[in-house]
Design an enzyme around this catalytic site. Sequence first.
Site, mmCIF file in Angstrom:
data_model
loop_
_atom_site.group_PDB
_atom_site.id
_atom_site.type_symbol
_atom_site.label_atom_id
_atom_site.label_comp_id
_atom_site.label_asym_id
_atom_site.label_seq_id
_atom_site.Cartn_x
_atom_site.Cartn_y
_atom_site.Cartn_z
ATOM 1 N N GLY A 62 -16.987 2.400 -0.851
ATOM 2 C CA GLY A 62 -17.797 3.612 -0.794
ATOM 3 C C GLY A 62 -19.056 3.555 -1.626
ATOM 4 N N TYR A 84 0.858 -1.186 0.000
ATOM 5 C CA TYR A 84 0.000 0.000 0.000
ATOM 6 C C TYR A 84 0.891 1.232 0.000
ATOM 7 C CZ TYR A 84 -3.921 -3.021 1.504
ATOM 8 O OH TYR A 84 -4.892 -3.986 1.601
ATOM 9 N N LEU A 90 -18.326 -1.713 2.601
ATOM 10 C CA LEU A 90 -19.096 -0.647 1.964
ATOM 11 C C LEU A 90 -18.791 -0.582 0.463
ATOM 12 C CD1 LEU A 90 -18.844 2.203 4.641
ATOM 13 C CD2 LEU A 90 -20.706 0.578 4.249
#
Length: 346
Positions: free
Chosen positions: A220, A64, A217
């Site tokens: 998003g 990352y 989610l």
Amino acid sequence: MTTTPKTSVPTRPLGTTGPAVSALGLGCMGMSALYGESDRAESIATIHAALDAGITLLDTGDFYGMGHNELLINEALRTAPAAAREQALTSVKFGALRTVEGGFTGYDGRPAAVKNFAAYSLQRLGTDHIDVYRIARVDPEVPIEETVGAIAELVEAGHVRHIGLSEVGADTLRRAAAVAPIADLQIEYSLISRSIEEKILPTARELGIGVTAYGVLSRGLISGHFTRDRELGPGDFRGMSPRFQGENLGRNLDLVDRLRAVAEAKGVTVAQIAIAWVLAQGPRHGADIVPLVGARRRDRLTEALGALDVTLEAADLAAIEEAVPAGAAAGERYPAAQMAHLDSER
């Protein structure tokens, strides 16, 4: 309306062999990569707020931001109160190969590479051990037994506490568990990504392996905050995600509108009811499931924590199922090239 958390974060075990962790974990990827620009100071403040609220599980990957995320977590932990720092547990993925330009070129699960990746992560994190260590995707050239065996040697040496897996199918899960105890499987699981329910989740339950669910989610998409006219900035990988493109986006946001009606009737936000649904699937399926929330800001973290106070009754679950049935999502969760790397989808 946002439900503000009223209680401290409860804990859940990561399977039968893993540690007890907070019922919500903090996924830190977006603080360094793949969602466009981020605010370093706000990212650190968000990690501090999560620790202060009782979140103990911090999830990252050595790729990352090519190490940026591990260094960020290091800084956040160094500047956090001692009590919070001592309770923090790190979950690290490794194995992804990157280019200078940020591209992905494959995965390396060779035993020598496993130990090399771990050495660099320990240095960047500023710690003498990693709590849960896992390859991000199965290396098709290396048997999973060899990769897991190398992590087991790191456990024996004291550099790693527990072994995890990521995005593997039921057969691979069994093969890995035959080599060494597996604490948890990290895999995408949300209202619109439910393929694990058929084989993977029952296998994890049978083997006593916990699940840390990312993408709760859907990056998003089902947070209630994504709009049809939103323009994604450079470096935001959602611009290449099938679920965020063209007609797929419109169809998926129609599902969100239906979910919003259920959430409003419950007096909570869309994000809270989506996270609460994942939280409820652990008891429902007889497995330990810990959602990872990818909050990059304190306000989003506060909203996510509010999901812990949302109790979903049978009628609520039925209404959610009617609004967003299994298989209703339009588009795959990754572009075709990345889907090909997923052992879990074979």
